[in-house]
Enzyme design. Structure first.
Site, mmCIF file in Angstrom:
data_model
loop_
_atom_site.group_PDB
_atom_site.id
_atom_site.type_symbol
_atom_site.label_atom_id
_atom_site.label_comp_id
_atom_site.label_asym_id
_atom_site.label_seq_id
_atom_site.Cartn_x
_atom_site.Cartn_y
_atom_site.Cartn_z
ATOM 1 N N CYS A 1 -30.173 -5.752 0.383
ATOM 2 C CA CYS A 1 -30.055 -5.865 -1.072
ATOM 3 C C CYS A 1 -29.201 -7.052 -1.491
ATOM 4 O O CYS A 1 -29.443 -7.682 -2.501
ATOM 5 C CB CYS A 1 -29.453 -4.577 -1.622
ATOM 6 S SG CYS A 1 -27.880 -4.144 -0.871
ATOM 7 N N GLU B 1 -27.721 2.239 -7.118
ATOM 8 C CA GLU B 1 -27.455 1.005 -6.360
ATOM 9 C C GLU B 1 -28.801 0.330 -6.161
ATOM 10 O O GLU B 1 -29.634 0.815 -5.392
ATOM 11 C CB GLU B 1 -26.833 1.336 -4.994
ATOM 12 C CG GLU B 1 -25.454 1.956 -5.064
ATOM 13 C CD GLU B 1 -24.371 0.964 -5.448
ATOM 14 O OE1 GLU B 1 -24.633 -0.252 -5.511
ATOM 15 O OE2 GLU B 1 -23.252 1.426 -5.713
ATOM 16 N N GLU C 1 -36.912 -10.188 -6.769
ATOM 17 C CA GLU C 1 -36.414 -9.921 -5.412
ATOM 18 C C GLU C 1 -37.592 -9.968 -4.432
ATOM 19 O O GLU C 1 -38.554 -9.216 -4.575
ATOM 20 C CB GLU C 1 -35.767 -8.533 -5.392
ATOM 21 C CG GLU C 1 -35.066 -8.218 -4.090
ATOM 22 C CD GLU C 1 -34.496 -6.793 -4.096
ATOM 23 O OE1 GLU C 1 -35.180 -5.874 -4.571
ATOM 24 O OE2 GLU C 1 -33.373 -6.621 -3.589
ATOM 25 N N LYS D 1 -33.213 13.101 0.294
ATOM 26 C CA LYS D 1 -34.610 12.744 0.564
ATOM 27 C C LYS D 1 -34.642 11.385 1.236
ATOM 28 O O LYS D 1 -34.144 10.399 0.698
ATOM 29 C CB LYS D 1 -35.441 12.685 -0.715
ATOM 30 C CG LYS D 1 -36.928 12.551 -0.369
ATOM 31 C CD LYS D 1 -37.793 12.122 -1.528
ATOM 32 C CE LYS D 1 -37.892 10.642 -1.706
ATOM 33 N NZ LYS D 1 -38.466 9.909 -0.576
#
Ligand code: NAD
Length: 480
Positions: A281, A247, A380, A171
């Protein structure tokens, strides 16, 4: 440039209920494409196709599986430029920075030839018996990817799942589905048998959630935010306890000691937070500099960071600083910047460029001397925003660097090898770089996070292991 469709059971299709969502160019806010929104029944159909295709695919000679993957690799190399343009008009990645068609190709090429690493063990350690382990595929593997580098994640996750004999449902992200839609067309051209490789587009709800809770999906590999990772893990636990590989996000520290090459440290740390407009990331979003060199480091860092970013149309080859991926990301980054202004000292940038550039551009932004407990030091941001703080001792900086729920990547700059090794041991992070920083990675090292940055590891060999179950077989031997 593309008519995006999904790939279900070997056919390129619209959503069964004709549902679509709109993708906008984040640099201009023009419509880029209307994309199929996978319904619950589309998602179920993709899983059913993958389940039906599994017995024949897993029974194939692995070199035959690899042959399809090699054809796909060749096509990916040939379409790198088209993929670059599609990413530029969906999530704003500058074409000048794009080589991910080639990266994706190299994953398919490498894994196509890695089948001989699928090995069990045998032993005679149990008297009167021979024992062995068999490594076998799970069945249907779901792959859910983020928007910040779709082709890379598409390939790095699906290639190891396929070569080990699993069938796959990928997806794409609702923010960046266009390059993946082109790759779905290439999958058809590469000649994978129907149902082996399915590709959906759509939001987390419903297709992502349906995959996470599907009883016929036996393993799921996810890259994305920690928030979504937890939702997926919950859904997997609530249903069939499928294996989940996560992850997730980061708040990665780079630590610069007084004896470091300051010029190199400034150059590399600014690149880490500027690349992909901070939407990486492992970007070093916190920098800790030893106090007696902080003034000098900050002066070099600000000069380099301000000069490095050339904002503009991502389709223009002179641009190296694209917009944030969409309005949601832009607003989120701007909220963090406003929050940061209340707690730290703004030393560079701090403005969004929506009014002047008509796209979701954010200036490279630097805050100094922000309290460690401030929101912007803990969460973040996922934008070109960095906090630079100071420290005096090694113990102090280790405590500060580790005081986070994340643990994806950490960097240390020093010429003292013992200190570098002490830091490598003490930092709570899946990756430690010495005298370099992200996005630098070793090609055969495992990648993944400690703490809230994820679970499991990916990488050549490590990823194949993620998609293989282990079966123990014990054989009793009759006495003479
Ligand atoms: P996201 O979590 O918002 O979305 C990722 C994917 O999950 C998308 O495909 C989305 O549709 C899907 N999703 C959303 N809700 C879902 C649900 N309830 N169930 C199942 N699927 C769902 O993340 P993003 O904004 O696309 O990506 C940015 C994040 O990814 C950042 O946090 C970044 O740090 C992280 N990231 C991590 C790595 C790594 O290797 N550790 C690499 C790249 C990005």
């Amino acid at each position: 440039m593309i008519h995006p469709r999904m790939l279900i059971n070997g056919e390129l299709v619209e959503a069964s209920d004709k549902g679509t969502f709109t993708v906008y160019n984040p640099a201009t806010r023009d419509v880029s494409a209307h994309v199929p929104e996978a319904s619950v029944s589309d998602t179920n159909a993709a899983v059913a196709a993958a389940k039906a295709a599994f017995p024949a695919w897993s029974a194939l000679d692995p070199t035959a599986r690899g042959a399809c993957m090699k054809k796909l690799a060749t096509l990916l190399h040939q379409h790198n430029e088209q993929l670059a343009r599609l990413e530029a008009i969906s999530m704003g990645l500058p074409v000048a920075k794009y080589f991910y068609g080639h990266t994706a190709a190299s994953y398919f090429d490498t894994y196509a030839e890695a089948w001989h690493h699928i090995q069990g063990q045998a032993s005679v350690n149990t008297p009167k018996h021979i024992t062995m382990t068999l490594r076998q595929p799970f069945g249907v593997v779901a792959v859910i990817i983020p928007w910040n580098n779709p082709a890379h994640f598409f390939a790095s996750k699906s290639a190891p799942a396929l070569i080990t004999g699993n069938t796959v449902v990928v997806k794409s992200s609702e923010k960046a589905p266009l390059a993946v839609a082109l790759i779905a067309e290439l999958v058809v051209k590469a000649g994978f048998p129907p149902g082996v490789f399915n590709v959906l587009s759509g939001h987390g709800m419903p297709s992502g959630q349906v995959l996470s809770g599907h009883m016929d999906v036996r393993a799921l590999t996810f890259t994305g935010s920690s928030r979504t990772g937890k939702l997926i893990q919950e859904e997997a636990a609530r249903t069939n306890l499928k294996k989940v590989i996560l992850e997730l996000g980061g708040k990665s520290p780079a630590i610069v000691f007084g004896d470091a090459d300051l010029d190199k440290a400034a150059e590399q740390t600014q690149h880490s937070i500027q690349a992909n407009s901070g939407q990486l990331c492992m970007a070093n979003s916190r920098i800790y500099v030893q106090k007696h060199v902080a003034e000098k480091f900050v002066e070099v860092f600000l000069r380099k960071f301000a000069a490095a970013a050339r904002a503009g149309d991502p389709l223009d080859k002179a641009t190296n600083h694209g917009p944030q991926a969409d309005e949601v990301q832009y607003k989120s980054v701007m909220r963090y910047i406003e929050e940061g202004k209340k707690t730290g000292t703004l030393a560079l940038g701090g403005e969004g460029k929506l009014d002047t550039m008509n796209g979701f551009f954010v200036e490279p932004t630097v805050f100094l001397n922000t309290p460690e407990g401030a929101k912007i030091m803990k969460e973040e941001v996922f934008g070109p925003v960095v906090n630079i703080n100071t420290f005096e001792t090694e113990d102090e900086v280790v405590a500060k660097a580790n005081d986070t729920e994340y643990g994806l990547y950490a960097a240390v700059y020093t010429k003292d090898i013992s200190r570098a090794m002490r830091m490598a041991r003490k930092l709570e992070s899946g990756y430690v770089a010495v005298n370099c920083t992200s996005p630098n990675t070793g090609r055969d090292l495992p990648f993944g996070g400690w703490k809230g940055s994820g679970q499991g590891r990916e990488g050549i060999l490590y990823s194949m292991n993620n998609f293989l179950e282990t079966k123990s077989v014990i054989i009793q031997i009759d006495e003479d």
